[in-house]
Enzyme design. Sequence first.
Site, short mmCIF file in Angstrom:
data_model
loop_
_atom_site.label_atom_id
_atom_site.label_comp_id
_atom_site.label_asym_id
_atom_site.label_seq_id
_atom_site.Cartn_x
_atom_site.Cartn_y
_atom_site.Cartn_z
N LYS A 6 36.51 35.93 49.55
CA LYS A 6 37.55 35.00 49.09
C LYS A 6 38.26 34.34 50.27
O LYS A 6 38.67 33.19 50.17
CB LYS A 6 38.55 35.70 48.17
N LYS A 65 27.38 36.82 42.72
CA LYS A 65 27.78 37.23 41.37
C LYS A 65 28.37 36.04 40.59
O LYS A 65 28.91 35.11 41.18
CB LYS A 65 28.75 38.41 41.42
N LYS A 119 34.34 33.46 37.56
CA LYS A 119 35.05 32.44 36.76
C LYS A 119 35.65 31.35 37.65
O LYS A 119 35.92 30.27 37.17
CB LYS A 119 36.11 33.08 35.86
N1 AQP Z 1 29.51 38.89 37.54
C1 AQP Z 1 30.04 39.97 37.00
N2 AQP Z 1 29.25 40.89 36.40
C2 AQP Z 1 29.80 42.00 35.82
N3 AQP Z 1 31.11 42.25 35.80
C3 AQP Z 1 31.94 41.35 36.38
N4 AQP Z 1 33.27 41.29 36.53
C4 AQP Z 1 33.61 40.16 37.19
N5 AQP Z 1 32.50 39.46 37.49
C5 AQP Z 1 31.45 40.17 37.00
C6 AQP Z 1 34.20 42.28 36.01
O1 AQP Z 1 35.16 41.59 35.22
C7 AQP Z 1 36.40 42.29 35.30
C8 AQP Z 1 37.52 41.35 35.54
O2 AQP Z 1 37.39 40.76 36.81
P1 AQP Z 1 38.67 40.11 37.49
O3 AQP Z 1 39.14 38.97 36.70
O4 AQP Z 1 39.69 41.14 37.74
O5 AQP Z 1 38.19 39.63 38.89
P2 AQP Z 1 36.82 39.47 39.54
O6 AQP Z 1 36.06 40.75 39.56
O7 AQP Z 1 37.10 38.85 40.89
O8 AQP Z 1 36.11 38.44 38.54
P3 AQP Z 1 35.72 36.95 38.78
O9 AQP Z 1 35.17 36.41 37.50
O10 AQP Z 1 34.84 36.83 39.99
O11 AQP Z 1 37.12 36.26 39.02
P4 AQP Z 1 37.59 35.37 40.23
O12 AQP Z 1 36.55 34.28 40.34
O13 AQP Z 1 38.94 34.87 39.84
O14 AQP Z 1 37.64 36.26 41.42
C9 AQP Z 1 36.23 43.36 36.40
O15 AQP Z 1 36.02 44.60 35.75
C10 AQP Z 1 35.00 42.93 37.12
O16 AQP Z 1 34.30 44.02 37.68
#
Ligand code: AQP
Length: 329
Positions: A113, A194, A197
């Site tokens: 990030k 991965k 969002k």
């Molecule tokens: N690609 C993924 N596959 C499986 N699990 C995933 N999680 C996120 N991406 C994947 C799981 O979703 C939960 C919530 O995640 P978060 O919102 O706390 O943050 P993150 O892990 O950083 O998810 P994102 O989508 O990548 O958000 P941004 O882009 O804002 O950083 C967690 O349980 C995570 O493991």
Amino acid sequence: MDRKIVYSGIQPSGALTIGNYLGALRNFPALQEAYQCIYCVVDMHAITVAQHPAQLRKRTLDLIALYMACGVDPENAILYVQSHVPEHVELAWVLNTITSVGQLNRMTQFKDKSQKQKEIYAGLLNYPVLMAADILLYQTELVPVGEDQRQHIELTRDIAERFNTRYSPTFKIPEIMAPKVGARIMSLQNPKAKMSKSDADENAYILILDEPDAIRRKIKRAVTDSEGKVVYSDSQPGVKNLLDIYASFRGISPEAAEREFASSGYGALKEGVAEAVVEGLEPVQTRYKEIREDKALLESVCKEGAQRASYLAQKTLRKVYRKVGFVQK
Ligand code: AQP
């Protein structure tokens, strides 16, 4: 006997993807009977990268509604918004004093990030300390999250052990609970990264609330390879990811998914995956629309959830403040 605590949070940093759904959200309702589940919308984590304030407010309520649409029952589980329970930040401050900056600098999520930021702010580096506070505040035993969060859970365990050793046993040491299939859903455009969002390319992810046509279109455009064979292998990451998505939605193993498509081309594979995703998301989307319209319900869920969470959080925080030597108020 008291039920063991399960804790998980999701950031309202964008509309949720099927990665968030398969890796985390979908697995939450089944835990509600056996455990005291505590599910949070972690808005304080979301602001570690710039958010539009009005959008953050809206997405926070969207996410409360989505938790409920996926089957989280606020009468049973505690469902709340992180910024409504200030004990998270109070504990995070104490934990910051026993967390090494070197360890925070080594976190993969921070490295990924921070590369995307012009200026790196302290909140992004300290994100995992706040996450440790979220979990430890409730004496959590299990944390259902996707594989990407494993390193943060390990850090949480280290911090808890350090506190327990330096002062005296205070925190339960939590364990990660990742699903067998779907723990790491990859980007449709770059299957080595991965699915996220906050990806700038909207073809890289499928949102839980995407319309069927958008789902079909995005899967049709998913990157595969030139092998032309449907094989579940690391050397074909695009195809592997599609099989993982299919298997997760159908509730079967990736190997069974591979057998189903063994004699198919990529076109048929993509059609099959798209139908599984559309069918799997349809009930969630229908329930979501009903719940999201009921603003009074969402507000009362947040209020009640914060009260229940605060009660538990204060118990731990009082203990922590006493142990570190703060004078009682
Ligand atoms: N690609 C993924 N596959 C499986 N699990 C995933 N999680 C996120 N991406 C994947 C799981 O979703 C939960 C919530 O995640 P978060 O919102 O706390 O943050 P993150 O892990 O950083 O998810 P994102 O989508 O990548 O958000 P941004 O882009 O804002 O950083 C967690 O349980 C995570 O493991």
